[in-house]
Design a protein around this motif. Structure first.
Motif, PDB file in Angstrom:
ATOM      1  N   VAL A  20     -31.672  -2.126   5.670  1.00 37.50           N
ATOM      2  CA  VAL A  20     -32.115  -1.478   5.469  1.00 37.50           C
ATOM      3  C   VAL A  20     -33.095  -2.202   4.497  1.00 37.50           C
ATOM      4  CG1 VAL A  20     -31.149  -0.808   2.889  1.00 37.50           C
ATOM      5  CG2 VAL A  20     -29.373  -1.403   4.163  1.00 37.50           C
ATOM      6  N   ARG A  21     -33.686  -2.797   4.048  1.00 38.67           N
ATOM      7  CA  ARG A  21     -34.784  -3.668   3.642  1.00 38.67           C
ATOM      8  C   ARG A  21     -35.326  -4.893   4.806  1.00 38.67           C
ATOM      9  NH1 ARG A  21     -31.787  -5.620  -1.061  1.00 38.67           N
ATOM     10  NH2 ARG A  21     -31.168  -3.937  -1.948  1.00 38.67           N
ATOM     11  N   GLU A  22     -36.381  -4.483   4.765  1.00 42.23           N
ATOM     12  CA  GLU A  22     -37.188  -6.228   5.700  1.00 42.23           C
ATOM     13  C   GLU A  22     -37.338  -7.645   5.042  1.00 42.23           C
ATOM     14  OE1 GLU A  22     -38.114  -5.310   9.086  1.00 42.23           O
ATOM     15  OE2 GLU A  22     -36.672  -3.544   8.710  1.00 42.23           O
ATOM     16  N   THR A  23     -36.191  -7.456   4.185  1.00 43.65           N
ATOM     17  CA  THR A  23     -36.517  -8.834   3.615  1.00 43.65           C
ATOM     18  C   THR A  23     -35.827  -9.447   3.767  1.00 43.65           C
ATOM     19  OG1 THR A  23     -35.689  -8.099   1.760  1.00 43.65           O
ATOM     20  CG2 THR A  23     -38.163  -7.945   2.125  1.00 43.65           C
ATOM     21  N   SER A  24     -34.876 -11.298   3.661  1.00 48.09           N
ATOM     22  CA  SER A  24     -34.200 -11.291   3.692  1.00 48.09           C
ATOM     23  C   SER A  24     -33.540 -11.734   2.237  1.00 48.09           C
ATOM     24  CB  SER A  24     -34.376 -12.975   4.419  1.00 48.09           C
ATOM     25  OG  SER A  24     -35.395 -13.089   3.445  1.00 48.09           O
ATOM     26  N   PHE A  25     -32.520 -12.094   1.961  1.00 48.44           N
ATOM     27  CA  PHE A  25     -31.678 -12.230   0.664  1.00 48.44           C
ATOM     28  C   PHE A  25     -32.689 -13.453  -0.363  1.00 48.44           C
ATOM     29  CE2 PHE A  25     -30.688 -16.295   3.085  1.00 48.44           C
ATOM     30  CZ  PHE A  25     -30.879 -17.506   2.002  1.00 48.44           C
ATOM     31  N   THR A  26     -33.162 -14.116   0.518  1.00 44.91           N
ATOM     32  CA  THR A  26     -34.846 -14.909  -0.377  1.00 44.91           C
ATOM     33  C   THR A  26     -35.940 -13.943  -0.587  1.00 44.91           C
ATOM     34  OG1 THR A  26     -36.278 -15.345   1.261  1.00 44.91           O
ATOM     35  CG2 THR A  26     -33.962 -16.920   0.355  1.00 44.91           C
ATOM     36  N   GLY A  27     -35.933 -12.835  -0.328  1.00 45.78           N
ATOM     37  CA  GLY A  27     -37.348 -11.651  -0.360  1.00 45.78           C
ATOM     38  C   GLY A  27     -38.336 -12.061   0.391  1.00 45.78           C
ATOM     39  N   VAL A  28     -38.262 -13.105   1.335  1.00 41.76           N
ATOM     40  CA  VAL A  28     -39.166 -13.206   2.652  1.00 41.76           C
ATOM     41  C   VAL A  28     -39.103 -12.248   3.126  1.00 41.76           C
ATOM     42  CG1 VAL A  28     -40.167 -15.334   3.695  1.00 41.76           C
ATOM     43  CG2 VAL A  28     -38.967 -16.185   1.153  1.00 41.76           C
ATOM     44  N   THR A  29     -40.418 -11.529   3.510  1.00 42.51           N
ATOM     45  CA  THR A  29     -40.817 -10.788   4.246  1.00 42.51           C
ATOM     46  C   THR A  29     -40.381 -11.195   5.752  1.00 42.51           C
ATOM     47  OG1 THR A  29     -42.925 -11.330   4.553  1.00 42.51           O
ATOM     48  CG2 THR A  29     -42.094  -9.618   2.946  1.00 42.51           C
ATOM     49  N   ALA A  30     -40.497 -10.626   7.318  1.00 48.80           N
ATOM     50  CA  ALA A  30     -40.432 -10.970   7.916  1.00 48.80           C
ATOM     51  C   ALA A  30     -41.271 -12.095   8.905  1.00 48.80           C
ATOM     52  CB  ALA A  30     -39.924 -10.593   9.190  1.00 48.80           C
ATOM     53  N   GLU A  31     -43.120 -11.536   7.862  1.00 46.17           N
ATOM     54  CA  GLU A  31     -44.364 -11.894   8.688  1.00 46.17           C
ATOM     55  C   GLU A  31     -44.642 -13.517   7.480  1.00 46.17           C
ATOM     56  OE1 GLU A  31     -47.808 -13.054  10.029  1.00 46.17           O
ATOM     57  OE2 GLU A  31     -46.277 -11.157  10.727  1.00 46.17           O
ATOM     58  N   GLU A  32     -44.131 -13.711   6.546  1.00 46.56           N
ATOM     59  CA  GLU A  32     -43.912 -15.119   5.784  1.00 46.56           C
ATOM     60  C   GLU A  32     -43.202 -16.054   6.444  1.00 46.56           C
ATOM     61  OE1 GLU A  32     -44.521 -12.716   1.651  1.00 46.56           O
ATOM     62  OE2 GLU A  32     -42.314 -13.363   2.113  1.00 46.56           O
ATOM     63  N   CYS A  33     -41.904 -15.059   7.490  1.00 45.60           N
ATOM     64  CA  CYS A  33     -41.186 -16.334   8.067  1.00 45.60           C
ATOM     65  C   CYS A  33     -41.661 -16.583   9.137  1.00 45.60           C
ATOM     66  CB  CYS A  33     -39.602 -16.005   8.203  1.00 45.60           C
ATOM     67  SG  CYS A  33     -38.676 -15.660   6.651  1.00 45.60           S
ATOM     68  N   ARG A  34     -42.662 -15.566  10.074  1.00 46.12           N
ATOM     69  CA  ARG A  34     -43.397 -16.033  10.643  1.00 46.12           C
ATOM     70  C   ARG A  34     -44.543 -17.124  10.560  1.00 46.12           C
ATOM     71  NH1 ARG A  34     -44.497 -11.411  12.534  1.00 46.12           N
ATOM     72  NH2 ARG A  34     -42.274 -10.804  13.550  1.00 46.12           N
ATOM     73  N   VAL A  35     -45.062 -17.386   9.692  1.00 46.40           N
ATOM     74  CA  VAL A  35     -46.119 -18.133   8.743  1.00 46.40           C
ATOM     75  C   VAL A  35     -45.291 -19.495   8.388  1.00 46.40           C
ATOM     76  CG1 VAL A  35     -47.782 -18.679   6.947  1.00 46.40           C
ATOM     77  CG2 VAL A  35     -47.470 -16.231   8.434  1.00 46.40           C
ATOM     78  N   LEU A  36     -44.394 -19.479   8.056  1.00 48.32           N
ATOM     79  CA  LEU A  36     -43.631 -21.263   7.604  1.00 48.32           C
ATOM     80  C   LEU A  36     -42.872 -21.166   8.861  1.00 48.32           C
ATOM     81  CD1 LEU A  36     -41.405 -19.418   4.659  1.00 48.32           C
ATOM     82  CD2 LEU A  36     -43.334 -21.224   4.569  1.00 48.32           C
ATOM     83  N   LEU A  37     -42.391 -20.877   9.828  1.00 45.29           N
ATOM     84  CA  LEU A  37     -42.057 -21.876  11.090  1.00 45.29           C
ATOM     85  C   LEU A  37     -43.154 -21.991  11.892  1.00 45.29           C
ATOM     86  CD1 LEU A  37     -38.616 -19.132  11.426  1.00 45.29           C
ATOM     87  CD2 LEU A  37     -38.964 -21.647  10.354  1.00 45.29           C
TER      88      LEU A  37
END
Length: 128
Positions: free
Chosen positions: A75-92
């Motif tokens: 439904v949305r491109e964010t997780s329950f934390t509000g972090v987007t997939a691109e932000e997760c990719r950068v963090l990981l």
């Protein structure tokens, strides 16, 4: 028959994307290593459990083909934390972890400074 399986796995390895930001932790690299280990003799490799081999291939092919992403759209491109997939990719990626190691926080600096035992610190000469 194992030659056909070997070729299918090789084609899957070629199609599987490689993530350069995750050196040593990339799923594509891990998959290529496992296929190389499983098919040491190439097309002449004898497979002990062909059904399990076919099942593994089909599962990996479904993941690579985004079957579940299409079947269950988000439904949305964010997780329950509000972090987007691109932000997760950068963090990981390893770059953030390296920056954290280079730039210590105030708490770590204080803990290192105050956790030293009295033997580690040089004694001051008495003031006159």
């Amino acid at each position: 028959m194992s030659a056909t399986r070997y070729r299918r796995f090789l084609k899957l390895c070629e199609e599987w994307p490689k993530d350069e930001s995750k050196k040593g932790r990339d799923l594509g690299t891990f998959l290529r290593q496992r296929v190389a280990a499983a098919f040491r003799e190439g097309e002449n490799t004898q497979i002990s459990d062909p059904e399990k081999c076919d099942q593994m291939y089909e599962s990996l092919a479904r993941i690579n083909g985004n079957v579940y992403r299409q079947r269950f759209p988000r439904v949305r491109e964010t997780s329950f934390t509000g972090v987007t997939a691109e932000e997760c990719r950068v963090l990981l990626s390893g770059s953030v972890q390296q920056m954290d190691e280079e730039k210590k926080g105030l708490w770590k600096t204080l803990m290192e400074r105050f956790s030293k035992s009295p033997e580690d610190t040089p004694e001051k000469a008495p003031e006159k």
